[in-house]
Each structure stands twice: as structure tokens, then as C-alpha cells.
Design a protein around this motif. Structure first.
Motif, PDB file in Angstrom:
ATOM      1  N   THR A   1     -13.750  69.251  73.007  1.00  0.00           N
ATOM      2  CA  THR A   1     -12.905  68.773  71.940  1.00  0.00           C
ATOM      3  C   THR A   1     -12.442  70.337  71.141  1.00  0.00           C
ATOM      4  OG1 THR A   1     -15.099  68.881  70.835  1.00  0.00           O
ATOM      5  CG2 THR A   1     -14.000  66.529  71.138  1.00  0.00           C
TER       6      THR A   1
ATOM      7  N   LYS B   1      -9.309  71.199  72.980  1.00  0.00           N
ATOM      8  CA  LYS B   1      -7.989  70.181  72.477  1.00  0.00           C
ATOM      9  C   LYS B   1      -7.925  70.676  70.833  1.00  0.00           C
ATOM     10  CE  LYS B   1      -9.152  66.289  75.082  1.00  0.00           C
ATOM     11  NZ  LYS B   1      -9.530  64.717  75.198  1.00  0.00           N
TER      12      LYS B   1
ATOM     13  N   TYR C   1     -11.796  68.353  66.155  1.00  0.00           N
ATOM     14  CA  TYR C   1     -10.589  67.464  66.705  1.00  0.00           C
ATOM     15  C   TYR C   1     -10.227  66.212  66.102  1.00  0.00           C
ATOM     16  CZ  TYR C   1      -7.961  65.297  70.610  1.00  0.00           C
ATOM     17  OH  TYR C   1      -6.984  64.738  71.338  1.00  0.00           O
TER      18      TYR C   1
ATOM     19  N   GLY D   1     -11.479  63.157  67.793  1.00  0.00           N
ATOM     20  CA  GLY D   1     -12.863  63.068  68.162  1.00  0.00           C
ATOM     21  C   GLY D   1     -13.670  62.056  67.512  1.00  0.00           C
TER      22      GLY D   1
ATOM     23  N   ASN E   1     -17.899  65.265  67.932  1.00  0.00           N
ATOM     24  CA  ASN E   1     -17.172  66.317  67.822  1.00  0.00           C
ATOM     25  C   ASN E   1     -17.976  67.553  67.526  1.00  0.00           C
ATOM     26  OD1 ASN E   1     -14.569  67.414  67.576  1.00  0.00           O
ATOM     27  ND2 ASN E   1     -13.821  66.109  65.729  1.00  0.00           N
TER      28      ASN E   1
END
Length: 176
Positions: free
Chosen positions: A54, A57, A88, A91, A95
Motif C-alpha cells: 500500500t 501505491k 492508500y 486500502g 493499510n
């Protein structure tokens, strides 16, 4: 009589969509712009970062901030502290924590070199930028020495003088 062709050609398929410039490495994911104002950046190093999925990302999405972060050498490892990577948005309960301490990946000889230099009075490790290289998140660390207030004023004076000189040269070349 000639027969008409009923064969239809397919339109050209669309090109592959452009990748995100941050993810492809064309643009930095995060830049610490205040670092060069507050510090003399002496030497730069590249380090990989140990991140969760995460976090990667979020970095791709531009949610990284290096403003108050710094590096620390401890137990033959380099750590990145106070680097904020926002959660995220897609998420779940797993997360990541935004301000967690992250391990940096460097060669042993570079770490030994940093141990010697960071023990000198006044030198510290400051992350200057975070970017993607071959699909991996990298951090550029700079060995830095803090600036005094008069150093900052002198840098600003020099920058202003250089800018004025460039403008004067440009004005002179435009008159011809």
C-alpha cells in the motif's frame, strides 16, 4: 460484373495508454525542496526503500512527503525517519502507518562510509527526493551540513545577483 467486397477492415487499435509519469520514472514522486535552503548538500547517495504494497501505491499516487524527514545510521543499517507516506485510499484495515520508520537498502561499504561521516559534528543525512527506478522506489540521501541564517542570506543574495546578470545579458542580446 465485379463483385463488391464486403470485407471490413478493423480500425487501428489504440496505442497502449501512457503510463503515469511518476510510476515510469519520468517525474519524481516526492522532492524535499526546503533541504537545499536549510543545508549545504555535500554528497549524495542512492538507496532503496523497504515498503509495503500500500505504501508503493501511495507513492505512485503522489502521497509522499519528505519535508521533515531525515536518515539515521544505527546497527549497520540506515533508517528513514519521519517520511510521511499517506494511507492508500483503497486500502483496508491492513493499510500502513503514515509515519513509520522505514529501512533503507544500501551497500555495506556505503554504510561504513556514512557511519564515519555522520559521527562528525554537524553532518546529517537528509532525503532530497523519492523516485522510481526500474519499478522500484528509491530515495536520494544527501550528506548535509546545517546552514546558519547568514549562510541562507548569502545564498539568496548570490542567486538574485546571478538572475539579474542573466536578465541583463538577455536584454543586451535582444537589442541587436
Amino acid at each position: 460484373m465485379a463483385r463488391q467486397s464486403t470485407h471490413q477492415t478493423k480500425p487501428n487499435p489504440e496505442k497502449a495508454p501512457r503510463r503515469d509519469p511518476t510510476a515510469s520514472g519520468d517525474r519524481d514522486a516526492a522532492v524535499n525542496r526546503i533541504a537545499s535552503h536549510n543545508y549545504f548538500l555535500l554528497e549524495k547517495f542512492e538507496a532503496g526503500v523497504v515498503l509495503t504494497g500500500t505504501e508503493v501505491k501511495s507513492v505512485r499516487g503522489g502521497l509522499a512527503n519528505l519535508k521533515d524527514s531525515y536518515g539515521l545510521v544505527k546497527d549497520d543499517a540506515v533508517w528513514l525517519l519521519n517520511a510521511h507516506i499517506g494511507p492508500y485510499e483503497h486500502g483496508n484495515i491492513f493499510n500502513h502507518a503514515p509515519l513509520r520508520t522505514r529501512k533503507l537498502l544500501m551497500h555495506r561499504e556505503e554504510i561504513r562510509k556514512l557511519i564515519g561521516k555522520t559521527q562528525q559534528k554537524g553532518l546529517t543525512l537528509i532525503p532530497t527526493r523519492m523516485y522510481f527506478k526500474n519499478g522500484r522506489v528509491k530515495v536520494e540521501l544527501a550528506l548535509a551540513k546545517g546552514k546558519q541564517l547568514w549562510d541562507k542570506r548569502e545564498t539568496e543574495r548570490r542567486r538574485t545577483a546571478d538572475k539579474e546578470a542573466r536578465e541583463a545579458v538577455a536584454r543586451g542580446s535582444n537589442r541587436k
